[in-house]
Design an enzyme around this catalytic site. Structure first.
Site, PDB file in Angstrom:
ATOM      1  CE1 TYR A  56      -4.352   1.225  -0.244  1.00  0.00           C
ATOM      2  CE2 TYR A  56      -4.428  -1.137   0.445  1.00  0.00           C
ATOM      3  CZ  TYR A  56      -5.029  -0.063  -0.154  1.00  0.00           C
ATOM      4  OH  TYR A  56      -6.230   0.172  -0.547  1.00  0.00           O
ATOM      5  CD  GLU A  58      -4.483   5.705   0.778  1.00  0.00           C
ATOM      6  OE1 GLU A  58      -4.298   6.530   1.753  1.00  0.00           O
ATOM      7  OE2 GLU A  58      -5.441   5.217   0.763  1.00  0.00           O
ATOM      8  CG  ASP A 202      -8.170  10.155 -24.176  1.00  0.00           C
ATOM      9  OD1 ASP A 202      -7.311   9.231 -24.398  1.00  0.00           O
ATOM     10  OD2 ASP A 202      -9.301   9.884 -23.582  1.00  0.00           O
ATOM     11  CB  THR A 228      -4.891   3.404 -21.682  1.00  0.00           C
ATOM     12  OG1 THR A 228      -4.633   3.196 -23.204  1.00  0.00           O
ATOM     13  CG2 THR A 228      -6.265   3.867 -21.555  1.00  0.00           C
ATOM     14  CE  LYS A 231      -7.763   1.592 -24.919  1.00  0.00           C
ATOM     15  NZ  LYS A 231      -8.605   2.664 -24.989  1.00  0.00           N
ATOM     16  NE  ARG A 237      -6.846  -3.424 -19.693  1.00  0.00           N
ATOM     17  CZ  ARG A 237      -7.720  -3.904 -20.493  1.00  0.00           C
ATOM     18  NH1 ARG A 237      -7.315  -5.062 -20.956  1.00  0.00           N
ATOM     19  NH2 ARG A 237      -8.877  -3.260 -20.612  1.00  0.00           N
TER      20      ARG A 237
HETATM   21  C1  LIG Z   1      -9.407   3.104 -24.123  1.00  0.00           C
HETATM   22  C2  LIG Z   1      -9.724   4.456 -23.967  1.00  0.00           C
HETATM   23  C3  LIG Z   1     -10.170   5.280 -22.668  1.00  0.00           C
HETATM   24  C4  LIG Z   1     -10.353   4.527 -21.598  1.00  0.00           C
HETATM   25  O1  LIG Z   1      -9.646   3.608 -21.085  1.00  0.00           O
HETATM   26  P1  LIG Z   1     -10.131   2.431 -19.766  1.00  0.00           P
HETATM   27  O2  LIG Z   1      -8.765   1.812 -19.389  1.00  0.00           O
HETATM   28  O3  LIG Z   1     -11.160   1.542 -20.625  1.00  0.00           O
HETATM   29  O4  LIG Z   1     -10.972   2.978 -18.828  1.00  0.00           O
HETATM   30  C5  LIG Z   1     -10.115   6.635 -22.798  1.00  0.00           C
HETATM   31  N1  LIG Z   1      -9.970   7.366 -23.751  1.00  0.00           N
HETATM   32  C6  LIG Z   1      -9.937   6.770 -24.779  1.00  0.00           C
HETATM   33  C7  LIG Z   1      -9.754   7.825 -26.082  1.00  0.00           C
HETATM   34  C8  LIG Z   1      -9.788   5.553 -25.121  1.00  0.00           C
HETATM   35  O5  LIG Z   1      -9.570   4.859 -26.257  1.00  0.00           O
END
Ligand SMILES: *Cc1c(COP(=O)(O)O)cnc(C)c1O
Length: 421
Positions: A56, A58, A202, A228, A231, A237
């Site tokens: 933990y 925080e 994003d 993220t 991807k 994750r």
């Molecule tokens: C995948 C994605 C997210 C969210 O990701 P999670 O890990 O699924 O919550 C946010 N913004 C965009 C543009 C995404 O493609």
């Protein structure tokens, strides 16, 4: 078998062990075209499965609420430094649990409930968290949405500017989940500057391409960058929020204690590993191959008469409009899955059908590129896809395609798992 084998799991919980192995085999045998997915390296898998999950932490390195941070502080500091170096940003927060919480942190850092946010509409390619009505972001903020032009499927920057001038948003999002074309970060920045809005890029989908130099970077244009890590970046994750030094304190405060409790230290370690891998020269090659594969696959699909939103792709992602093929997205995706081709049904811009059974399919080349597939393989993928779609009610044809794909993929090793011990 997993490398290393799941020997403890097989001993203590054979039911789950069998399912994990079955999932590994499924990932080995299918052409995985889900645009948000990938295969992580054995090193990322090991860090994710490490004893750091027991801790933990925080707070932030040097400012924790729990003792025993001698190693975790160094892990998180390394992750932050690697993110800063890889993306060339002044500040990085690596604690968000995933992409959606990372985006919520951006709202918390800059907006009050009821403030106006301008984001891309979900059915046009945006993300839920960019202000879509069913999301908390669409319920707690005044969300205004832009889309793409009907003619060419490209983001309508005139519409973005008009909406920004009229609605004066506090926050503007660019980037999305189904955007097959290059995001013009400079143009968004100009609009944001004009109306005094915070610009958030994003880059969840394209982070690996940005890191590898295969997509322009939002750094220098966007005030905040969320992503993220799982991807195209090919990590665990997780997520990150990056920014200029000016916004560092606001972002950190929003992530913790604003939104989250303890960070997932095992994920932080795996993010650090993935960032290290992404900084290696080979990763730039990977990112460019992802795009080359997407271009080749788009070309092969166009040759077979498929209709692609915006007519093609600049990145890893292709959006197919099936309207002319006479098969809706959902049954198409289900039939293709039975044929060994894994993808997702997706709305296309101006979709007359419902999101649950839309007109399109979304595909991406990040995972198959990790398996070592090259542009020369793409006509074959397109041919399988075409054949299975044309015979989507013929189980014998679907099974035959799946068998051919299994045989083909047996020659392409999967990181972290092998069919023979
Ligand atoms: C995948 C994605 C997210 C969210 O990701 P999670 O890990 O699924 O919550 C946010 N913004 C965009 C543009 C995404 O493609």
């Amino acid at each position: 078998m997993h490398r290393p084998a799941l020997s403890s799991l097989h001993g203590s919980d054979p039911e789950i062990a069998r399912l994990v192995e079955a999932e590994a085999r499924r990932q080995f045998e299918k052409v995985r075209l889900i645009a948000s997915e990938n295969y992580v390296s054995p090193a990322v898998l090991e860090a994710t499965g490490s004893v750091l999950t027991n801790k933990y932490s925080e707070g932030y390195p040097g400012r924790r609420y729990y003792e025993g941070q001698q190693n975790v502080d160094l892990v998180e500091t390394l992750a932050v430094e690697r993110a800063r170096r890889l993306f060339g940003v002044e500040h990085a927060n690596v604690q968000p649990y995933s992409g959606s919480p990372a985006n919520l942190a951006v709202y918390l850092a800059f907006l009050n409930p009821g403030d106006t946010v301008l984001g891309m509409s979900l059915p046009m390619g945006g993300h839920l968290t960019h202000g879509w009505p069913v999301s908390a972001t669409g319920r707690w903020f005044h969300a205004v949405r832009y889309g793409v032009r009907a003619g060419d499927g490209r983001i309508d920057l005139d519409e973005v500017r008009d909406l920004a001038r009229k609605e004066r948003p506090r926050l503007i999002w660019c980037g999305g989940t189904a955007v097959p074309r290059t995001i013009d970060f400079a143009a968004f920045a100009e609009i944001a500057r004009e109306v005094g809005a915070v610009l958030a890029a994003d880059i969840a989908h394209i982070a690996g391409l940005v890191a590898g130099g295969a997509h322009p970077s939002p750094v220098g244009h966007a005030d905040v960058i969320s992503t993220t890590t799982h991807k195209t970046l090919r990590g665990p994750r997780g997520a990150m929020v990056m920014s200029t030094a000016e916004h560092a304190a606001a972002i950190d405060k929003a992530v913790f204690p604003g939104l989250q409790g303890g960070p997932h230290d095992h994920t932080t370690a795996a993010i650090a590993v993935a960032l290290h891998e992404a900084a290696a020269p080979e990763f730039a090659g990977y990112a460019h191959r992802v795009v080359a594969n997407a271009r080749a696959l788009a070309g092969a699909l166009l040759d077979r008469g498929f209709d692609l939103v915006s007519g093609g792709t600049d990145n890893h992602l292709i959006l197919i409009d099936l309207t002319g093929k006479g098969v809706p997205g959902r049954p198409a995706a289900q039939a293709l899955d039975r044929a060994g081709i894994e993808l997702n049904h997706n709305t296309v811009p101006f979709d007359p059908r419902t999101p649950f059974d839309p007109s399109g399919l979304r595909i991406g080349t990040a995972a198959i590129t990790t398996r070592g597939l090259a542009p020369a393989d793409m006509p074959r993928i397109a041919a399988w896809l075409d054949r299975a779609l044309a015979a989507h009610r013929d189980e014998a044809v679907l099974a035959a395609v799946a068998a051919e794909i299994r045989e083909f993929l047996a020659g392409h090793p999967m990181p972290g798992w092998s069919p023979t011990p």
